[in-house]
Design a protein around this motif. Structure first.
Motif, PDB file in Angstrom:
ATOM      1  N   GLY A 224       0.791  -1.213   0.000  1.00 14.46           N
ATOM      2  CA  GLY A 224       0.000   0.000   0.000  1.00 14.46           C
ATOM      3  C   GLY A 224       0.825   1.265   0.000  1.00 14.46           C
ATOM      4  N   ALA A 225       2.134   1.130   0.170  1.00 13.73           N
ATOM      5  CA  ALA A 225       3.033   2.299   0.178  1.00 13.73           C
ATOM      6  C   ALA A 225       4.272   2.018  -0.665  1.00 13.73           C
ATOM      7  CB  ALA A 225       3.422   2.654   1.609  1.00 13.73           C
ATOM      8  N   GLU A 226       4.097   1.250  -1.753  1.00 18.48           N
ATOM      9  CA  GLU A 226       5.237   0.891  -2.585  1.00 18.48           C
ATOM     10  C   GLU A 226       5.798   2.115  -3.321  1.00 18.48           C
ATOM     11  OE1 GLU A 226       2.676  -2.888  -2.391  1.00 18.48           O
ATOM     12  OE2 GLU A 226       2.319  -0.715  -2.632  1.00 18.48           O
TER      13      GLU A 226
ATOM     14  N   PRO B  18      14.290  -4.631   0.794  1.00 15.97           N
ATOM     15  CA  PRO B  18      12.879  -4.284   1.004  1.00 15.97           C
ATOM     16  C   PRO B  18      11.943  -5.307   0.380  1.00 15.97           C
ATOM     17  CG  PRO B  18      13.779  -2.990  -0.787  1.00 15.97           C
ATOM     18  CD  PRO B  18      14.935  -3.748  -0.188  1.00 15.97           C
ATOM     19  N   ARG B  19      10.719  -5.320   0.868  1.00 16.09           N
ATOM     20  CA  ARG B  19       9.678  -6.136   0.245  1.00 16.09           C
ATOM     21  C   ARG B  19       9.484  -5.673  -1.197  1.00 16.09           C
ATOM     22  NH1 ARG B  19       4.527  -4.725  -0.944  1.00 16.09           N
ATOM     23  NH2 ARG B  19       3.071  -6.449  -1.374  1.00 16.09           N
ATOM     24  N   ILE B  20       9.265  -6.630  -2.097  1.00 11.38           N
ATOM     25  CA  ILE B  20       8.946  -6.330  -3.493  1.00 11.38           C
ATOM     26  C   ILE B  20       7.441  -6.483  -3.684  1.00 11.38           C
ATOM     27  CG2 ILE B  20       9.346  -6.937  -5.908  1.00 11.38           C
ATOM     28  CD1 ILE B  20      11.787  -5.766  -4.471  1.00 11.38           C
TER      29      ILE B  20
ATOM     30  N   VAL C 249       3.061  -3.576 -10.975  1.00 14.96           N
ATOM     31  CA  VAL C 249       2.218  -2.515 -11.532  1.00 14.96           C
ATOM     32  C   VAL C 249       1.337  -1.977 -10.419  1.00 14.96           C
ATOM     33  CG1 VAL C 249       0.492  -1.920 -13.281  1.00 14.96           C
ATOM     34  CG2 VAL C 249       2.185  -3.690 -13.761  1.00 14.96           C
ATOM     35  N   GLY C 250       1.221  -0.661 -10.345  1.00 21.16           N
ATOM     36  CA  GLY C 250       0.364  -0.040  -9.346  1.00 21.16           C
ATOM     37  C   GLY C 250      -0.999   0.313  -9.924  1.00 21.16           C
ATOM     38  N   ASN C 251      -1.986   0.394  -9.060  1.00 26.31           N
ATOM     39  CA  ASN C 251      -3.342   0.815  -9.461  1.00 26.31           C
ATOM     40  C   ASN C 251      -3.854   0.044 -10.671  1.00 26.31           C
ATOM     41  OD1 ASN C 251      -3.440   2.845  -7.433  1.00 26.31           O
ATOM     42  ND2 ASN C 251      -2.238   4.204  -8.741  1.00 26.31           N
ATOM     43  N   ILE C 252      -3.706  -1.270 -10.611  1.00 28.89           N
ATOM     44  CA  ILE C 252      -4.188  -2.106 -11.719  1.00 28.89           C
ATOM     45  C   ILE C 252      -5.687  -1.887 -11.894  1.00 28.89           C
ATOM     46  CG2 ILE C 252      -4.574  -4.485 -12.469  1.00 28.89           C
ATOM     47  CD1 ILE C 252      -1.911  -5.196 -11.096  1.00 28.89           C
ATOM     48  N   GLY C 253      -6.085  -1.571 -13.113  1.00 28.08           N
ATOM     49  CA  GLY C 253      -7.489  -1.294 -13.378  1.00 28.08           C
ATOM     50  C   GLY C 253      -8.305  -2.569 -13.489  1.00 28.08           C
ATOM     51  N   LYS C 254      -8.010  -3.373 -14.508  1.00 28.13           N
ATOM     52  CA  LYS C 254      -8.692  -4.644 -14.714  1.00 28.13           C
ATOM     53  C   LYS C 254      -7.665  -5.767 -14.660  1.00 28.13           C
ATOM     54  CE  LYS C 254     -10.619  -3.363 -18.722  1.00 28.13           C
ATOM     55  NZ  LYS C 254     -10.444  -1.891 -18.783  1.00 28.13           N
TER      56      LYS C 254
ATOM     57  N   VAL D 135      -0.993  -9.409  -4.913  1.00 28.46           N
ATOM     58  CA  VAL D 135       0.066  -9.284  -3.913  1.00 28.46           C
ATOM     59  C   VAL D 135       1.406  -9.300  -4.633  1.00 28.46           C
ATOM     60  CG1 VAL D 135      -1.229 -10.286  -1.988  1.00 28.46           C
ATOM     61  CG2 VAL D 135       0.056 -11.791  -3.524  1.00 28.46           C
ATOM     62  N   GLY D 136       2.462  -9.133  -3.859  1.00 27.91           N
ATOM     63  CA  GLY D 136       3.797  -9.181  -4.412  1.00 27.91           C
ATOM     64  C   GLY D 136       4.255 -10.600  -4.693  1.00 27.91           C
ATOM     65  N   PRO D 137       5.368 -10.745  -5.409  1.00 25.89           N
ATOM     66  CA  PRO D 137       5.816 -12.059  -5.868  1.00 25.89           C
ATOM     67  C   PRO D 137       6.356 -12.958  -4.766  1.00 25.89           C
ATOM     68  CG  PRO D 137       7.444 -10.392  -6.411  1.00 25.89           C
ATOM     69  CD  PRO D 137       6.242  -9.657  -5.907  1.00 25.89           C
ATOM     70  N   TYR D 138       6.700 -12.373  -3.609  1.00 29.32           N
ATOM     71  CA  TYR D 138       7.247 -13.168  -2.510  1.00 29.32           C
ATOM     72  C   TYR D 138       6.339 -13.132  -1.280  1.00 29.32           C
ATOM     73  CZ  TYR D 138      11.163 -11.997  -5.568  1.00 29.32           C
ATOM     74  OH  TYR D 138      11.955 -11.785  -6.669  1.00 29.32           O
ATOM     75  N   ASP D 139       5.180 -12.528  -1.407  1.00 27.65           N
ATOM     76  CA  ASP D 139       4.234 -12.496  -0.297  1.00 27.65           C
ATOM     77  C   ASP D 139       3.639 -13.885  -0.070  1.00 27.65           C
ATOM     78  OD1 ASP D 139       4.649  -9.786   0.025  1.00 27.65           O
ATOM     79  OD2 ASP D 139       2.867  -9.190  -1.106  1.00 27.65           O
TER      80      ASP D 139
END
Length: 282
Positions: free
Chosen positions: A10-12, A61-63, A67-72, A106-110
């Motif tokens: 949420g703060a990437e 840091p967490r990755i 892409v941010g704010n993915i629409g669809k 989510v991220g790739p390592y979450d």
């Protein structure tokens, strides 16, 4: 270029990998890897930046999702001929479309957390396509011009929810954490042929999926042509394009599904690797 988003969920912050694979901070130049930044003009501005001039990101840091704010989040099902064969399904006449809720991203390592009541959670390594330029009624000949780049997606799926809860596949595809995306957005100039990429997925160190995008039934260009005839595709929309054989559902004689503590590791040639540990919702 390989573009990255890093930091707490949420703060990437936006980042870029330099030639040595070092993460560099892009925050002084763009607010996020999203929207107009993904257009041809936006990416050209980023290419003009000398990575050595950017601050190095210290630590590990967490990755986040690349892409941010993915629409669809648009998903194509049964799009590999060898995967259709393992499931006993007929080859579709048109791309099968379903949606994955944005809350799954989510991220790739979450961690991937199985929802309450899950008994059939499955894995799917997939090629993700990120739209960079608005596409409406485009032809397959020009479709790839609308692509910003490509990434790895794990289309995690709860098969009982998907097939037995009455309704569309979306029920089994949209659970929280069921859309690991990244680690990088690799711009399309680094992927001259998206139909020639090796891909694999391991569970607990055992190879489960081995495939190549060359066995897609509908190519990336054909998928974009089809989808853009149904709806406008906007910058930041993500299309995940189907999976090769080796999913748990297809294992004979007894399917195999994920359990708490399992580790998935997946990779696509040139696009990086993901790793997720499986947990359970409380």
């Amino acid at each position: 270029m390989k573009l990255v988003r890093y930091g707490e969920r949420g703060a990437e912050k936006p980042g870029m990998l330099d030639a040595e694979g070092t993460l560099r901070d892009l925050s002084a130049h763009v607010a996020d890897i999203a929207g107009d930044v993904l257009s041809d003009a936006g990416l050209e501005k980023l290419r003009a930046i000398d990575p050595a001039s950017l601050p190095m990101v210290e630590g590990a840091p967490r990755i986040g999702a690349c892409v941010g704010n993915i629409g669809k989040f648009l998903c194509i099902g049964l799009n590999y001929s060898d995967h259709a064969a393992e499931t006993g399904a007929d080859i579709p006449a048109h791309p099968i479309l379903f949606f994955k809720a944005n809350s799954a991203i989510v991220g790739p390592y979450d961690e991937v957390s199985m929802p309450r009541g899950s008994t059939h959670t499955d894995w799917e390594v997939e090629l993700g396509v990120v739209i960079g330029t608005t596409a409406k009624y485009v032809s397959k000949e020009t479709a790839l011009d609308h692509v910003a780049g490509y990434c790895v997606v794990n289309d995690v799926s709860e098969r009982h929810f998907q097939t037995q809860l009455t309704g569309q596949w979306t029920k089994g595809k949209s659970c929280d954490t069921f859309g690991p995306t990244g680690p990088w957005l690799v711009t399309r100039d680094e992927v001259p042929n998206p139909q020639d990429l090796a891909m694999s997925l391991d569970v607990n160190g055992k190879r489960m999926q081995t495939g190549t995008t060359s066995t897609m039934i509908f190519t990336v260009a054909e998928i974009i042509e089809h989808l853009s005839s149904l709806m406008t595709l906007h910058p930041g929309d993500v299309i995940t394009t189907g999976t090769p054989p080796g999913v748990g559902m297809g294992i004979k004689p007894d399917p195999v599904y994920l359990k708490k503590g399992d580790v998935m590791e997946l990779t696509i040639e040139g696009l990086g690797a993901q790793r997720q540990t499986v947990t359970e919702d409380a």
